[in-house]
Design an enzyme around this catalytic site. Structure first.
Site, PDB file in Angstrom:
ATOM      1  N   CYS A 401       0.797  -1.079  -0.151  1.00  0.00           N
ATOM      2  CA  CYS A 401      -0.131   0.018  -0.249  1.00  0.00           C
ATOM      3  C   CYS A 401       0.855   1.170  -0.109  1.00  0.00           C
ATOM      4  CB  CYS A 401      -0.999  -0.472   1.145  1.00  0.00           C
ATOM      5  SG  CYS A 401      -2.445  -0.271   0.351  1.00  0.00           S
ATOM      6  N   GLY A 521      -8.990 -16.531 -12.687  1.00  0.00           N
ATOM      7  CA  GLY A 521      -7.958 -15.425 -12.415  1.00  0.00           C
ATOM      8  C   GLY A 521      -7.858 -15.115 -14.118  1.00  0.00           C
TER       9      GLY A 521
END
Length: 720
Positions: A401, A521
């Protein structure tokens, strides 16, 4: 189009962080082999240097002085670190087994796992004694005992040089602390038999000077809680018993199918085992043609040969060179106090000057790992577009992040999107997931992806999965299904299969434990590894949102802060391995149980890229309230405050601080409020926070009440 990096095509796995492998990592960092992916597997984030153990035992060195920081060394080498103890090798499948994770594939492997001095055949040893090797557990146990109080009694089993060094050091340390001590050195034969007579005589005199009682021809029949029981009926009282009598190989080597001698891996002069793709070095190896005693000097001198031969094997070209061990070597033996005995070619000298010489040799060796060379970065191209240097910054871009786009840029971009017009899509601005109404069911959906900041795909997959699930948990939803979006660095098909298997296995385990399934995916190759997940969850009632916090609510945080600063420091080679290991453990901890405990929260979010202050600001704005934080109550990861004090910051820190302009207090602790978290804790505004924290702590979470909702001034945050 950008010229791609050379694809990864071969996996080299170093099993163990012994002296040879530590030096190989250092050499690899200076001269890597393009196209090879390097992995080191070790039980812990550091590898102790045995040469300084007697000095630590005596109290001349702090515990940290013994440790080679493998995490920092691996960062320098561009290697991934797997924290775990190898338990076996499947040579037919080319897999190395490490409990608690998917197997690790290899093309070439090397073993340098040291030895153990455990004595499993001696009754009571496992229950009442501590083997001198592995060094880490012994050092911890001795440090605790040494720093106790009252009369002390110690027994060292094994009258060789190692046992004598430990006994002298223990006696000195206890006396230096003012403790009346009895130290015994016990051998079932003649002590110090490996030394020449002159050196043995000097060492015996040193033991006597330190008050060590030497017991020879003493057969031990049992170790008890009170000490040692001897075959002649005698007993030796001892509160602390250690063993340095034998060099035993680790038992799992027996399962490898490699040729062994007394359990040690047979190696040729090229340090290759009976399987030419598996090498071995250090004490766990047996040099068949030139047997030598177990001594660190051989491991150190094997390292350059091992490095060259591993590269040649990976490249598939070149003739491996032999290692030729010297017939004799200098023995520098600590004598308890700052004095040492030197023994070589029949000459034995002792005194403080020789201890200083030994200390110089040991410190020089350790400086190789503490002062890693600064490898020059490639120069920026010239000419180049204006602003390139400023955009690049003066330090590496963080991953996780810490690599997010700043809140202002993101908000500005989202503001241009039209409002949803579908009646089954509920817009929840600022919240962690969208709410969908599907056939009367409440379903939340979220997506997250992370730029890798650790080289191990398994750890990175676990972090990315916990991070993505945080959005679902924060809404009070039950995870349902996931699809993965993966970008791998350019690599061969074989390595891609290994990497995808590791990622998907690790992600699937966490998802299934949380009640969700991975259903598919997409994957591609690019410059670096990125792991993303799109998740759905089901709500059996209205979801918990950012809006809803009420005046009087306690603010509960379920995980400590600091992952951003710790991992930023790790990228700069400035974080201790233990700090990094603690941060990774925190980031890979799922929060299903925590979310269940906090299900009555009035508002909740997960603390991620915008930091605690940014995410609390989001709750305050959406709820129309203000909050007060108790700074000292906020739990921090080990090392976070130290690194913040040193001025280390994540690349997203400045934007996070700008996004909460009203919170102006500056201090190393306050600055951590803006530290971007990856897979951070849940932040809940909830009544009766103390009771909820008690439940969370009982469940193993390092949770705390960190403040309260204190008024109705939207977005205002103050510090008590």
């Amino acid at each position: 189009m950008k010229t791609p990096a050379l694809p990864l095509t071969r996996d080299l796995v170093l099993i163990g962080g012994g002296h040879s492998h530590a030096l190989v990592l250092r050499m690899w960092g200076m001269t890597p082999l393009p196209g090879a992916r390097l992995t080191v597997i070790n039980p812990g984030p550091t590898a102790p240097y045995s040469g300084m153990l007697p000095g630590f035992v005596a109290g001349h060195y702090e515990r940290d002085a013994l440790d080679i920081e493998l995490v920092q060394l691996a960062r320098f080498a561009g290697a991934r670190v797997i924290l775990g103890a190898a338990s076996g090798i499947d040579r037919s499948a080319r897999l190395i087994h490490v409990p608690g994770r998917p197997p690790v594939g290899y093309d070439v492997a090397s073993i340098d796992i040291g030895i153990t001095s455990a004595m499993p055949d001696l009754p009571g040893f496992a229950e009442h004694a501590v083997p001198a090797k592995p060094l880490g557990p012994f050092a911890k146990a001795w440090d605790t005992y040494r720093n106790g109080s009252g009369p002390a009694s110690v027994a060292v089993i094994g009258g060789g040089v190692a046992g004598a060094e430990l006994a002298a050091a223990m006696a000195f340390a206890l006396r230096a602390r003012g403790r009346a001590a009895k130290v015994h050195l016990v051998d079932n034969g003649a002590a110090l038999s490996a030394l020449r007579p002159q050196a043995a005589s000097k060492l015996r005199a040193a033991l006597t000077a330190q008050g060590v009682t030497l017991h020879e021809q003493a057969k031990i029949t049992e170790v008890t809680a009170e000490g040692l029981r001897l075959s002649d009926g005698g007993e030796i009282a001892a509160q602390f018993v250690t063993g340095a009598a034998s060099a035993r190989p680790h038992g799992w080597l027996e399962t490898t199918g490699l040729a062994l001698t007394d359990g040690f891996v047979d190696v040729s002069p090229t340090l290759q085992s009976s399987d030419p793709d598996i090498f071995a070095a250090g004490d766990c190896a047996h040099m068949v043609k030139t047997p030598r005693p177990k001594a660190g000097v051989f491991a150190v001198r094997q390292a350059p040969v091992l490095f060259d031969n591993l590269r040649k094997r990976l490249a598939g070209e070149g003739t491996p060179r032999p290692y030729r061990p010297q017939r004799d070597y200098l023995k520098l033996i600590s004598l308890g106090r700052k004095s040492a005995l030197a023994d070589r070619v029949g000459l034995a000298l002792s005194g403080p000057a020789l201890w200083r010489w030994k200390d110089h040799i040991d410190q020089s060796f350790m400086r190789k790992f503490r002062d890693l060379p600064q490898m020059a970065l490639p120069p920026l191209p010239s000419p180049r577009a204006a602003g390139s240097r400023e955009a690049l910054g003066d330090k590496p871009m963080c991953g996780g992040c810490g690599a997010k786009v700043g809140r202002d840029a993101l908000s500005a971009a989202l503001s241009h999107l039209p409002a949803p017009v579908r009646p089954d899509v509920t817009a929840l601005p600022g919240d962690d997931a969208a709410l969908l109404l599907t056939g009367g069911a409440r379903q939340v959906m979220t997506t997250d992806h992370l730029r890798a900041f650790v080289e191990d795909p398994v750890v990175m997959a676990r972090i990315a999965t916990v991070h993505a699930l945080g959005d679902i948990w924060a809404m009070g939803a039950a995870p349902q299904a996931a699809t993965a979006s993966l970008t791998l660095p350019r690599m061969s098909e074989a390595l891609a299969q290994r990497t995808l298997t590791e990622i998907l296995t690790a992600a699937s385990e966490i998802l299934r434990d949380s009640g969700a399934e991975i259903v598919g995916g997409h994957s591609s190759m690019g410059d670096e590894m990125t792991i993303g997940l799109t998740l759905t969850g089901l709500c059996d009632r209205a979801p918990i949102t950012l809006g809803g916090a009420q005046v009087g609510d306690d603010l509960v945080l379920t995980k400590p802060l600091g992952s951003g600063v710790v991992m930023a420091a790790e990228m700069q080679g400035a974080a201790r391995g233990a700090w990094v290991a603690a941060a990774l453990t925190s980031m890979t901890r799922p929060q299903s149980e925590a979310a269940a405990i906090l299900q009555e929260a009035h508002a909740m979010t997960d603390v991620t890229g915008f930091g605690l202050a940014g995410h609390l600001h989001g709750i305050c704005m959406a709820s129309g309230v203000s909050a007060e934080l108790t700074l000292d109550a906020i739990p921090l990861l080990p090392g976070a405050l130290t690194l913040s004090t040193q001025g280390i910051r994540s690349t997203l820190y400045p934007k996070n601080r700008e996004a909460v302009p009203g919170l102006t207090q500056e201090s190393p602790r306050a600055d951590l409020l803006f530290d971007p978290q990856t897979a951070g804790g849940l932040l809940a505004a909830i009544p009766e926070g103390v009771a909820r924290v008690a439940e969370l702590r009982a469940a193993g979470f390092e949770a705390a009440v960190i403040g309260r909702i204190d008024g109705d001034w939207p977005g205002q945050i103050s510090i008590a």
